[in-house]
Design an enzyme around this catalytic site. Sequence first.
Site, mmCIF file in Angstrom:
data_model
loop_
_atom_site.group_PDB
_atom_site.id
_atom_site.type_symbol
_atom_site.label_atom_id
_atom_site.label_comp_id
_atom_site.label_asym_id
_atom_site.label_seq_id
_atom_site.Cartn_x
_atom_site.Cartn_y
_atom_site.Cartn_z
ATOM 1 C CE LYS A 244 -18.014 -29.821 -17.219
ATOM 2 N NZ LYS A 244 -17.311 -30.568 -16.160
ATOM 3 C CB SER B 72 -15.418 -33.590 -18.096
ATOM 4 O OG SER B 72 -15.935 -32.939 -16.934
ATOM 5 C CB SER C 22 -14.075 -32.362 -14.421
ATOM 6 O OG SER C 22 -14.220 -33.607 -15.023
HETATM 7 N N1 GLN Z 1 -12.069 -37.769 -15.439
HETATM 8 C C1 GLN Z 1 -13.023 -38.041 -14.418
HETATM 9 C C2 GLN Z 1 -14.147 -38.888 -14.942
HETATM 10 O O1 GLN Z 1 -14.214 -39.070 -16.125
HETATM 11 C C3 GLN Z 1 -13.498 -36.783 -13.791
HETATM 12 C C4 GLN Z 1 -14.806 -36.292 -14.272
HETATM 13 C C5 GLN Z 1 -15.312 -35.107 -13.527
HETATM 14 O O2 GLN Z 1 -14.688 -34.620 -12.581
HETATM 15 N N2 GLN Z 1 -16.475 -34.665 -13.914
HETATM 16 O O3 GLN Z 1 -14.961 -39.371 -14.210
#
Ligand code: GLN
Length: 489
Positions: free
Chosen positions: A79, A154, A178
């Site tokens: 990532k 994400s 995420s």
């Molecule tokens: N969907 C969550 C957010 O937007 C999780 C993001 C993450 O785990 N980096 O904060």
Amino acid sequence: MNDLSFATIQELKQGLENKSFSSQELLEFYVQKFQQHDDSIKSAIEIFDTKSILEKHQQVGQQVGQQGGLLSGIPGIIKDNICQQGRITSCASKMLENYRATYDATVIERLKNEGALLIGRANLDEFAMGSSTETSAFFKTKNPWNLSCVPGGSSGGSIAAVAAGMVPWALGSETGGSVRHPAAFCGIVGFKPTYGSVSRYGLIAYASSLDQVGIATRTVYDSALVYSAIAGHDPKDASTLKQLEKKDYTTQLDGILPKNLRIGIVKTAFDTPGLDPQVKQLTQDAIETLRQAGATVHEIELPTLEYSAATYFIISRAEAASNLARFDGVRYGYRSKDAKNLEDLYVKSRSEGFGKEVKVRMLIGNYVLSAGYAGKFYHNAQKVQDLIRKDFANAFSKVDVLMMPSQACPAFEFGKFDNNKLQMDLQDYFLCPANLAGIPAMSVPCGFTQENMPVGVQLIGPGLSEQLLFKVGHAYQQITDWHKMHPKL
Ligand code: GLN
């Protein structure tokens, strides 16, 4: 060479050992897969050329074809918020579009030392903020099962790359789900370790008290393998746990469900408004499968579940506002060209460098931290976080693991929640409790909707119960075939 697209790390290791193919061939095979399919999936921001991949490999004293490491010769993708020395680390943001990391994150160093071949940088929601990979400043990644749907987020790029068979494993990051979220949306295994069991050194911060590196693989066995490579104390990250010894978590994976396993289910979780009925059914089916395999199922209470998302929104935004203050046009990243003075430079660099979602979160974060409001929002959220931790501790005094849905709904079409932020934020509902409590959790494929979209079930355990989660998840995959299904590209 056979088609290795959907091979597991375990199988690839065997193949390398038997000399069915060489690691050079393997590398070329996967790089080619990206050339073939990534124009349509768009999972990678960059795939490095094979020569430079091998050079990086050799810099840490690894030889091509050398065996003996946990991941010797096995390609994976990272990532793009995890620093790889000499490579750009963009966080899918204009702000860091040209930022070149000067050092390796600890997880990268460890992967290299175990012989892994790091072949590229995967797309994400900008600064890991989102649940669909739509907030990337560069492009949207597609769900390999249906190109008109999001891959989740994400870590959408990392997960889509594995799901599409372009690479056998990937690293993502988790702050509020995420890795598990896109893994559920794309039909692979997503794992978030205990907070403090994997170093965050070199992971660009979103909300530091929650951030963890996560793992995307096809099988739970492979997840245990990658975890074995990256877990452990790191003097460069004071939040890592000293007592964690290095070990190989795969050796205990015999495929047998632990004896007298007690599974906890939170009944109210299944009554959550908005939970998709097919997701609910498939999750319940997975629990039933394990019950038939010998586990007992117990209803437990988790009264704070319904407050977790609200708590997560406040804490994550507050920490994001503070962490992202460093991107000011002076020290790192994007700098506006036509600033009149220092103040103007800050304002213009940040206005031009950050995307909308990131700005919204920083505004909310600064608001909940501001004088007069911090008590009402931030400090109260921390108190609720404490209650969430206690709720889990209480639950784990009665059961060994919890099972619940990973996702509120199957993968949705692009743009679906553009005008419904709340619905988008609810994607975190079942996932962020584990982040707030700092405990390990994984999403494992458990079936398909009538529309042929994958669904994942979530396994949650107490702090440092990784070995148990791997055992349960692996046993589940020995009696089910969901992880063997893959999209037709
Ligand atoms: N969907 C969550 C957010 O937007 C999780 C993001 C993450 O785990 N980096 O904060």
